[in-house]
Write an enzyme that holds these catalytic residues in place. Structure first.
Site, short mmCIF file in Angstrom:
data_model
loop_
_atom_site.label_atom_id
_atom_site.label_comp_id
_atom_site.label_asym_id
_atom_site.label_seq_id
_atom_site.Cartn_x
_atom_site.Cartn_y
_atom_site.Cartn_z
N ASP A 42 89.65 -7.02 67.34
CA ASP A 42 89.26 -7.03 65.91
C ASP A 42 87.80 -7.44 65.76
OD1 ASP A 42 91.82 -6.40 65.14
OD2 ASP A 42 92.35 -8.40 64.43
N ILE A 68 86.37 -1.53 84.55
CA ILE A 68 85.81 -2.78 84.04
C ILE A 68 84.29 -2.68 83.92
CG2 ILE A 68 85.63 -5.28 84.43
CD1 ILE A 68 88.49 -4.07 83.67
N GLU A 110 94.54 -1.80 83.33
CA GLU A 110 95.03 -1.59 84.71
C GLU A 110 95.43 -0.13 84.84
OE1 GLU A 110 98.19 -4.29 85.69
OE2 GLU A 110 97.02 -6.04 85.03
N ARG A 112 62.28 25.07 65.32
CA ARG A 112 62.81 26.31 65.90
C ARG A 112 62.82 27.42 64.84
NH1 ARG A 112 63.44 29.27 70.41
NH2 ARG A 112 65.35 30.51 70.36
N SER A 147 96.27 1.83 77.05
CA SER A 147 96.74 1.59 75.68
C SER A 147 97.96 0.68 75.70
CB SER A 147 97.13 2.93 75.03
OG SER A 147 96.10 3.87 75.14
N CYS A 158 88.57 -8.10 81.54
CA CYS A 158 89.50 -7.37 82.42
C CYS A 158 90.89 -7.30 81.81
CB CYS A 158 89.58 -8.06 83.77
SG CYS A 158 88.01 -8.22 84.59
N GLY A 161 71.35 25.33 69.82
CA GLY A 161 71.75 26.61 70.42
C GLY A 161 71.93 26.43 71.93
N GLU A 168 87.92 0.43 74.12
CA GLU A 168 88.28 -0.53 73.07
C GLU A 168 89.30 0.05 72.08
OE1 GLU A 168 85.72 -3.51 71.73
OE2 GLU A 168 84.33 -3.26 73.40
C1 LIG Z 1 83.57 3.78 80.68
C2 LIG Z 1 84.76 2.91 80.39
C3 LIG Z 1 84.56 1.55 80.20
C4 LIG Z 1 85.67 0.71 79.97
N1 LIG Z 1 85.49 -0.66 79.89
C5 LIG Z 1 86.57 -1.46 79.89
C6 LIG Z 1 86.42 -2.89 80.04
O1 LIG Z 1 85.31 -3.42 80.15
N2 LIG Z 1 87.54 -3.66 80.09
C7 LIG Z 1 88.79 -3.12 79.99
O2 LIG Z 1 89.76 -3.88 80.05
N3 LIG Z 1 88.97 -1.77 79.84
C8 LIG Z 1 87.89 -0.93 79.80
N4 LIG Z 1 88.06 0.43 79.69
C9 LIG Z 1 89.40 0.98 79.57
C10 LIG Z 1 89.71 1.63 78.22
O3 LIG Z 1 89.81 0.64 77.22
C11 LIG Z 1 90.99 2.45 78.41
O4 LIG Z 1 90.64 3.58 79.20
C12 LIG Z 1 91.58 2.89 77.10
O5 LIG Z 1 92.13 1.77 76.44
C13 LIG Z 1 92.68 3.94 77.25
O6 LIG Z 1 93.60 3.61 78.25
P1 LIG Z 1 93.97 4.69 79.39
O7 LIG Z 1 92.70 5.20 79.94
O8 LIG Z 1 94.96 4.08 80.32
O9 LIG Z 1 94.65 5.88 78.59
P2 LIG Z 1 96.23 5.99 78.20
O10 LIG Z 1 96.69 4.73 77.59
O11 LIG Z 1 96.96 6.49 79.40
O12 LIG Z 1 96.19 7.14 77.10
C14 LIG Z 1 96.11 8.53 77.44
C15 LIG Z 1 96.12 9.33 76.14
O13 LIG Z 1 97.36 9.09 75.43
C16 LIG Z 1 97.08 8.58 74.12
N5 LIG Z 1 98.12 7.61 73.80
C17 LIG Z 1 98.56 6.58 74.58
N6 LIG Z 1 99.54 5.91 73.96
C18 LIG Z 1 99.69 6.49 72.75
C19 LIG Z 1 100.56 6.24 71.62
N7 LIG Z 1 101.41 5.23 71.61
N8 LIG Z 1 100.46 7.06 70.55
C20 LIG Z 1 99.56 8.09 70.53
N9 LIG Z 1 98.71 8.37 71.56
C21 LIG Z 1 98.79 7.58 72.64
C22 LIG Z 1 95.68 7.96 74.21
O14 LIG Z 1 95.06 7.92 72.95
C23 LIG Z 1 95.00 8.91 75.18
O15 LIG Z 1 94.55 10.04 74.47
C24 LIG Z 1 86.97 1.28 79.87
C25 LIG Z 1 87.14 2.66 80.04
C26 LIG Z 1 86.07 3.47 80.32
C27 LIG Z 1 86.30 4.94 80.57
#
Ligand SMILES: Cc1cc2nc3c(=O)[nH]c(=O)nc-3n(C[C@H](O)[C@H](O)[C@H](O)COP(=O)(O)OP(=O)(O)OC[C@H]3O[C@@H](n4cnc5c(N)ncnc54)[C@H](O)[C@@H]3O)c2cc1C
Length: 390
Positions: free
Chosen positions: A239, A157, A127, A267, A132, A124, A338, A362
């Site tokens: 990592d 999560i 949020e 095909r 990111s 977890c 196609g 990740e």
């Molecule tokens: C199916 C699924 C399973 C998941 N499982 C887990 C889990 O088990 N545990 C957990 O903790 N999380 C989990 N996640 C969360 C996932 O790791 C995050 O969704 C991901 O890290 C991106 O964060 P965000 O969705 O808030 O996007 P944001 O951080 O809001 O990013 C939005 C866009 O902006 C870009 N961006 C953001 N900052 C920058 C920057 N500095 N420079 C350039 N581009 C940038 C991103 O690349 C993206 O394209 C999961 C997500 C999904 C959809």
């Protein structure tokens, strides 16, 4: 010496994982995807045959497998269905911080739970305001006597609805940015609330949920490592787990490639199989090259870990390249099919939807590029993660 030959044990492991994927996962994958069915039976079977928790050290009841062994398993199971593999593999993500930084007692208790029964754990970190941008998290952990009290909410999560325990990142110093984050083990029965299961584009057989902590009290010894060292732990966890995600992406790409290759032989257009058209041959050729390159980067990033080397740069190379290869290969597989590729009755439509998540979780492909740029332009002598996003 550089040697890409797998040992006989590794070949057997890969074969075993492939047989399991072909027998237990493939036959139900498209059906489970349709309804978002929770793969409970498959989890139990995978646990029984030792395809889960292979990374847990032997002293805590696991197989103590190498990172490369883990990648071999992950590619095969993901070839079967990456959604189901996301559920099967999530214990690896949740336990990595505990294995790296937890006390012996904590490891015995919580790693032991996973090796003694087919239970799940969740990681977890994310949020609503901190994906990111991990340092922007709002969840707090306040020390009160011999307990920590946790308040906050985590979204997206994996296995959140079913986990027996959670690795939770929370602020122990709200003013200190990424240096104020700590990691904890939180048992589900301490009062974790599952708020919502997400309805997703792809990997629909995996469970993705929002979980909340409202005055959840845990013993103070459930802190993993030291207070305010959670960010470092989270980055070193990624990592360690990114090679596995890269292996999963390679598995999706391989599945899409195999379907596209078979279809191109069958095909017929303009009197010949479409495989006879050079335009299709070049698509297939590029797929083959990129899958091979993705696997080599994946293996390199895993072997570096097995050799005890810092792999931050190479694990980002592997995760970024393999994820983009999965998306590109699945997109091209739809092209080879196609119009049929766009129809749910045909297999590549699911792979196209599944592949997308590889560029998101990740660490998105943009975040991998940030890590690669930082590691390339500003190589650090001190091996401490910088305050860049996850
Ligand atoms: C199916 C699924 C399973 C998941 N499982 C887990 C889990 O088990 N545990 C957990 O903790 N999380 C989990 N996640 C969360 C996932 O790791 C995050 O969704 C991901 O890290 C991106 O964060 P965000 O969705 O808030 O996007 P944001 O951080 O809001 O990013 C939005 C866009 O902006 C870009 N961006 C953001 N900052 C920058 C920057 N500095 N420079 C350039 N581009 C940038 C991103 O690349 C993206 O394209 C999961 C997500 C999904 C959809």
């Amino acid at each position: 010496m550089v040697d890409f030959t797998l040992t006989d044990e590794q070949k057997s492991l890969r074969e075993m994982a492939h047989d399991f994927a072909a027998r237990e996962i493939r036959p139900v994958a498209w059906e489970y995807d349709k309804d978002g069915t929770w793969p409970e039976e498959i989890i139990k079977k995978a646990w029984d045959v030792g395809l889960m928790n292979s990374h847990i050290p032997e002293e805590y009841g696991g197989a103590g497998a190498s990172y490369l062994d883990g990648c071999l398993i992950e590619e095969e199971l993901s070839w079967g269905c990456s959604g189901i593999q996301t559920s099967l593999g999530c214990n690896g993500l949740a336990t990595a911080p505990l294995i790296a930084g937890g006390s012996d007692e904590l490891k015995k208790e919580y790693l032991g739970r996973l090796t003694e029964a087919p239970l799940l754990a969740s990681f977890c970190l994310t949020e609503p305001e901190a994906g990111s941008d991990v340092a922007n998290m709002r969840t707090t952990a306040v020390k009160k006597g011999d307990k920590y009290v946790i308040n906050g909410s985590k979204c997206f999560i994996t296995n959140g609805s079913y986990a027996n325990w959670y690795t939770v990142y929370a602020k122990t110093d709200k003013e200190a940015g990424h240096r104020g984050i700590s990691a904890f083990v939180v048992p589900r029965d301490a009062g974790v609330v599952v708020d919502k299961k997400e309805d997703k584009l792809g990997q629909r057989a995996s469970n993705t949920a929002t979980v909340s902590f409202n005055d959840v009290e845990i013993p103070a010894d459930h802190l993993i490592g030291e207070e305010n060292h959670g960010f470092k732990l989270a980055m070193s966890t990624l990592d360690r787990t990114r090679p596995g995600v890269a292996a999963m992406a390679t598995g999706i790409a391989r599945a899409a490639f195999e379907f596209a290759t078979d279809y191109s032989r069958e095909r017929v257009t303009f009197g010949v199989p479409i495989a006879m058209h050079q335009a299709i041959q070049f698509i297939i050729a590029d797929m083959a090259t990129e899958i091979e390159a993705a696997r080599l980067l994946t293996w390199k990033s895993a072997v570096m870990l097995d050799n005890g080397e810092r792999n931050t740069l190479v694990s980002s190379h592997a995760k970024r390249f393999a994820a983009d290869t999965a998306m590109k290969t699945a997109t091209e597989a739809v092209q080879v099919y196609g119009g049929y590729g766009f129809i749910k009755e045909y297999p590549v439509e699911k792979l196209f939807r599944d592949a997308k998540i590889m560029q998101l979780y990740e660490g998105t492909s943009q975040i991998q590029r940030l890590v690669i740029a930082r590691e390339t332009l500003l190589p650090r002598r001190v091996q401490e993660p910088a305050a860049v996003p996850a």
